[in-house]
Design an enzyme around this catalytic site. Structure first.
Site, short mmCIF file in Angstrom:
data_model
loop_
_atom_site.label_atom_id
_atom_site.label_comp_id
_atom_site.label_asym_id
_atom_site.label_seq_id
_atom_site.Cartn_x
_atom_site.Cartn_y
_atom_site.Cartn_z
N ARG A 5 0.81 -1.22 0.00
CA ARG A 5 0.00 0.00 0.00
C ARG A 5 0.85 1.27 0.00
O ARG A 5 0.44 2.31 0.52
CB ARG A 5 -0.99 0.02 1.18
CG ARG A 5 -1.88 -1.20 1.31
CD ARG A 5 -2.74 -1.49 0.13
NE ARG A 5 -3.70 -0.41 -0.10
CZ ARG A 5 -4.43 -0.29 -1.19
NH1 ARG A 5 -4.30 -1.16 -2.15
NH2 ARG A 5 -5.27 0.69 -1.33
N LYS A 8 2.79 1.94 -5.13
CA LYS A 8 3.56 1.41 -6.27
C LYS A 8 2.70 1.28 -7.52
O LYS A 8 3.07 1.79 -8.58
CB LYS A 8 4.12 0.01 -5.94
CG LYS A 8 4.99 -0.10 -4.75
CD LYS A 8 5.41 -1.54 -4.51
CE LYS A 8 4.28 -2.51 -4.28
NZ LYS A 8 3.50 -2.36 -3.07
N SER A 9 1.59 0.58 -7.40
CA SER A 9 0.75 0.32 -8.58
C SER A 9 0.16 1.61 -9.13
O SER A 9 0.13 1.80 -10.35
CB SER A 9 -0.37 -0.66 -8.23
OG SER A 9 0.17 -1.93 -7.96
N HIS A 45 -9.55 -2.99 -10.36
CA HIS A 45 -8.34 -2.59 -11.08
C HIS A 45 -8.55 -2.65 -12.59
O HIS A 45 -8.04 -1.79 -13.33
CB HIS A 45 -7.15 -3.45 -10.67
CG HIS A 45 -6.71 -3.22 -9.26
ND1 HIS A 45 -6.49 -1.97 -8.73
CD2 HIS A 45 -6.45 -4.09 -8.26
CE1 HIS A 45 -6.11 -2.08 -7.47
NE2 HIS A 45 -6.08 -3.36 -7.15
N GLU A 57 -3.95 -11.47 -18.71
CA GLU A 57 -3.84 -12.17 -17.43
C GLU A 57 -2.86 -13.33 -17.61
O GLU A 57 -3.13 -14.24 -18.39
CB GLU A 57 -5.20 -12.71 -16.98
CG GLU A 57 -6.32 -11.68 -16.97
CD GLU A 57 -6.33 -10.78 -15.76
OE1 GLU A 57 -5.66 -11.11 -14.76
OE2 GLU A 57 -7.00 -9.74 -15.82
#
Length: 177
Positions: A5, A8-9, A45, A57
């Site tokens: 958390r 980063k993303s 997301h 994926e």
């Protein structure tokens, strides 16, 4: 890289969206929906990425997928190496050679990269040492992979409380390890 958390993303996604590249942008997702909560996160997301990326994926075979995608892409964002190593350990826990082959193949594709690639991964070197052999193996594998990817990469950014800190490359870098 960074802690859980740490932003980063979000940082990688924003950076990839802003990137001006020729060719499609791919989001290479490694998460597998093992439970309802994770399925909800994945769906959320996917909606955030909608319209910006072609999502692929791929929980296991990153090298093959990356090699194929590089042929026509402008940018590839891989999120995340942390989950990928977990997937490899889950699938190849008793076949260390197969796991090593997946990782080495991935690193070889990176060394020969033909497009811009962004990675998201967790920094595991700042936490506790796990109290079980599988947990220690996971930390060892991810730590080694992170070091290898960092050596190959032009930039390394550590996220701390949502703030990017350049460790390698970038205009504010202090050192180039």
């Amino acid at each position: 890289t960074g802690g859980i958390r740490s932003g980063k993303s979000r940082h990688a996604l924003d950076r990839a969206i802003r990137a001006h590249v020729s060719g499609p942008k791919y989001f290479l997702a490694t998460a597998e929906p093992f439970d309802g909560e994770l399925r909800k996160r994945i769906t959320k997301h996917q909606a955030e990425r909608s319209g910006h990326f072609v999502t692929i994926e791929e929980p296991l075979h990153l090298a093959q997928t990356l090699e194929t995608l590089q042929k026509d892409s402008g940018l590839i964002l891989i999120d995340c190496l942390t989950l990928w190593v977990g997937n490899l350990l889950f699938r190849f826990e008793h076949d260390e050679a197969a796991m090593k082959m997946e990782i080495e193949s991935f690193l070889e594709v990176l060394r020969l990269k033909k497009t811009e690639i962004l990675f998201v991964t967790n920094e595991v070197g700042l936490g506790l040492i796990p109290d079980n052999p599988l947990g220690r193996r996971y930390v060892d594998e991810l730590g080694s992979l992170n070091q290898s990817v960092a050596r190959i990469s032009d930039e390394v950014i550590v996220m701390v409380s949502g703030i990017p800190t350049f460790v390698k490359g970038g205009i504010h870098a202090r050192v180039d390890p």
